[in-house]
Design a protein around this motif. Structure first.
Motif, PDB file in Angstrom:
ATOM      1  N   UNK B 198      -2.722  -1.976  -1.014  1.00 27.38           N
ATOM      2  CA  UNK B 198      -2.499  -0.536  -0.271  1.00 27.38           C
ATOM      3  C   UNK B 198      -3.057   0.661  -1.483  1.00 27.38           C
ATOM      4  N   UNK B 199      -1.869   0.717  -2.337  1.00 23.77           N
ATOM      5  CA  UNK B 199      -2.277   1.618  -3.405  1.00 23.77           C
ATOM      6  C   UNK B 199      -3.570   1.511  -4.008  1.00 23.77           C
ATOM      7  N   UNK B 200      -4.043   0.336  -4.619  1.00 24.89           N
ATOM      8  CA  UNK B 200      -5.298   0.162  -5.222  1.00 24.89           C
ATOM      9  C   UNK B 200      -6.429   0.438  -4.360  1.00 24.89           C
ATOM     10  N   UNK B 201      -6.474   0.130  -3.067  1.00 28.90           N
ATOM     11  CA  UNK B 201      -7.270   0.724  -2.140  1.00 28.90           C
ATOM     12  C   UNK B 201      -7.469   2.334  -1.900  1.00 28.90           C
ATOM     13  N   UNK B 202      -6.369   2.685  -1.874  1.00 31.12           N
ATOM     14  CA  UNK B 202      -6.064   4.111  -1.880  1.00 31.12           C
ATOM     15  C   UNK B 202      -6.923   4.903  -2.988  1.00 31.12           C
ATOM     16  N   UNK B 203      -6.820   4.442  -4.060  1.00 31.94           N
ATOM     17  CA  UNK B 203      -7.171   5.031  -5.141  1.00 31.94           C
ATOM     18  C   UNK B 203      -8.637   4.721  -5.186  1.00 31.94           C
TER      19      UNK B 203
END
Ligand SMILES: Nc1ncnc2c1ncn2[C@@H]1O[C@H](COP(=O)(O)OP(=O)(O)OP(=O)(O)O)[C@@H](O)[C@H]1O
Ligand SMILES: [Mg+2]
Lengths: 242, 267
Positions: B198-203
């Motif tokens: 999720x965080x990776x995608x967000x970034x």
């Protein structure tokens, strides 16, 4: 006005997206760039605008697209992005519209006049002071087109200008495009729109030109279109909804 | 509407507050910025035991609230997260500084308590005035004012873009959380197993969008400097406002008006 000479490009090494592409577009010509998803249409636009650079030469009015000439070239080209959310970055439509003219050194009064003229032309006066994140997707698309027209570019590049528009706005955009005297390069899956607005069509397939010719010749060629994952435009298909 | 969208809306509400019309909104941003700086400097320079002198400084934000029509409630609501932090700064003073300062009837008030109160008040005053500045001035105008005061263009542009990109990131986050919850009904929050991706995608997504936004700026002639819409020129009345306010602050700083008034009555 626009010329691609043996242009190749890959986002990732070994997976080329554009391969040895050559074509030219004359002043005032309206060209539709069509092709299946992932054929490389948006990439062609990015190459032309110098957002990405590959091998080969791209000329705009005889000037090669490269680092030194970028600002000179970009000034001539108005680009409507595929995703309007990424195009509008100021709080209100109005502020977005004055962004480019002010950057190009136009006076406040002249900018004002231009903004009002464009809004009137598109019938968007009501949107002028609306907040960008509070207007609908279609309204945002119309506003994005308005921001580009306010630049008064010499050529207009549009990536899917009619996606997300209702029939009324779609027709409005089509009429607006037809009314533009500038050179036009338009990508779309809306082949009826292409037929309405372009004299010439370039069919792109896996980064190569599969066909290039008069719009009503190519868009009538059922076999050619179907071979490249497309269909005849509705108005030519002779199909009727039962 | 999910939490992220709420956060986003709050951010945009600042823009909207700033778009209202009032005599305060009508002032030149440079005048407002200068006055706010003068105010904050004055407030900070008060002696830490000078609570009565400091309290008179409350007059200015109260006046601003009145004239600008910005609800005080909105201010405290928006500041609800930072306010406690700022107020906590002086919390330990009463422990370290126990020397008696004054007596109120039979209660002896120590220096620590007074300095704690004055520190809290200082924090509150500075925050309120900064809020009022933000709430009555569009961010672009504020940046233009900073530019006019010769703050380096790079810094100002950075400030402006940060402000914009925070919006972009919250928007992405909002879309992603919605998409998540639509496929994970009845789940509260996001399951820990999905956090990484999720965080990776967000970034990645915010970077992509930021990149596109930036190209869109470049394509429309942006180079290094923003052409700020100079909403209002610095007029004579703006000068009068700046000088008048600053003079008033200095007066309040060096003449203890509260005491003087009190003295008048007692005598
Ligand atoms: N930033 C990127 N990094 C890596 N590959 C990319 C990137 N952008 C696009 N591609 C790849 O390049 C190819 C061409 O993409 P492009 O966006 O030009 O297609 P398109 O013809 O515009 O498609 P669509 O009709 O879906 O808009 C696709 O295969 C895509 O996966
Ligand atoms: Mg595309």
């Amino acid at each position: 006005m626009i010329e691609f000479q043996h242009v190749s490009f890959a986002y990732e090494r070994g997976r080329s997206v554009i391969e040895d592409l050559s074509f030219s577009i004359a002043d005032g010509e309206a060209v539709g760039l069509i092709g299946a998803n992932g054929a490389g249409k948006s990439t062609v636009m990015k190459l032309l605008l110098g957002l990405v650079s590959g091998e080969g030469t791209i000329l705009v009015d005889g000037v090669p697209v490269n680092r030194q000439n970028l600002s000179q070239i970009r000034r001539k080209l108005g680009f409507v992005l595929q995703n309007s959310d990424n195009q509008m970055f100021m709080p209100t439509v109005y502020e977005d519209m004055i962004f480019a003219p002010l950057n190009y050194g136009l006076s406040r009064e002249a900018t004002e006049a231009r903004v009002d003229a464009v809004l009137e032309q598109l019938g968007l006066q009501e949107l002028k002071h609306r907040h960008n994140h509070k207007i609908s997707g279609g309204e945002k698309r119309m506003a994005a087109i308005a921001t580009i027209l306010a630049m008064e570019p010499e050529a207009v590049l549009m990536d899917e200008p009619t996606s997300a528009l209702d029939p009324y706005n779609r027709r409005l955009v089509i009429n607006t495009i037809r009314g533009l005297k500038q050179t036009k390069l338009i990508t779309s899956h809306d082949l009826d729109m292409i037929l309405d607005t372009c004299d010439r069509v370039i069919l792109l397939s896996a980064g190569r030109i599969a066909a290039d010719g008069p719009a009503d010749q190519i868009l009538r060629d059922r076999e050619l279109l179907e071979a490249h994952r497309m269909e005849l435009p509705f108005c030519l298909a002779g199909r009727r909804l039962e | 509407m999910n939490k992220m969208e709420k956060a986003l809306r709050e951010l945009s509400e600042m823009d909207e507050l700033a778009a209202h019309a009032s005599p305060v909104h009508g002032l030149c941003p440079t005048a407002k910025l200068l006055t706010a700086i003068a105010y904050i400097l004055t407030v900070v320079s008060f002696n830490k035991y000078d609570l009565s002198g400091l309290s008179v400084m409350l007059l200015y934000p109260v006046l601003l609230f009145q004239v600008s029509g910005i609800p005080v409630r909105t201010c405290f609501y928006k500041l609800r997260i930072v306010l406690p932090l700022v107020m906590a700064v002086g919390l330990f003073n009463p422990i370290f500084d126990r020397a008696p300062m004054l007596t109120l009837g039979t209660v002896v008030v120590s220096g620590g308590v007074v300095s704690m109160l004055s520190l809290m008040l200082k924090g509150l005053l500075c925050l309120m005035v900064s809020f009022l500045l933000m709430a009555t001035t569009p961010i672009d105008a504020l940046c233009a004012a900073l530019r006019r005061l010769h703050v380096p263009g790079m810094l100002v542009t950075l400030l402006l873009l940060t402000y914009r990109y925070v919006g972009v990131m919250t928007e992405e986050l909002a879309v992603m959380t919605d998409a998540y919850h639509l496929r994970a009904p009845g789940q509260k929050g996001i399951h820990i197993s999905a956090w990484g991706s999720f965080l990776g995608q967000l970034l990645l997504r915010s970077m992509d969008r930021a990149q596109e936004l930036y190209s869109s700026m470049l394509l429309r002639g942006y180079h290094e400097h923003f052409h700020y819409v100079d909403f209002k020129p610095f007029t004579f009345s703006d000068g009068l406002y700046t000088v008048g306010c600053t003079a008033a602050f200095l007066l309040l700083r060096f003449v203890n008006v509260a005491q003087a008034l009190g003295g008048l009555i007692v005598r």
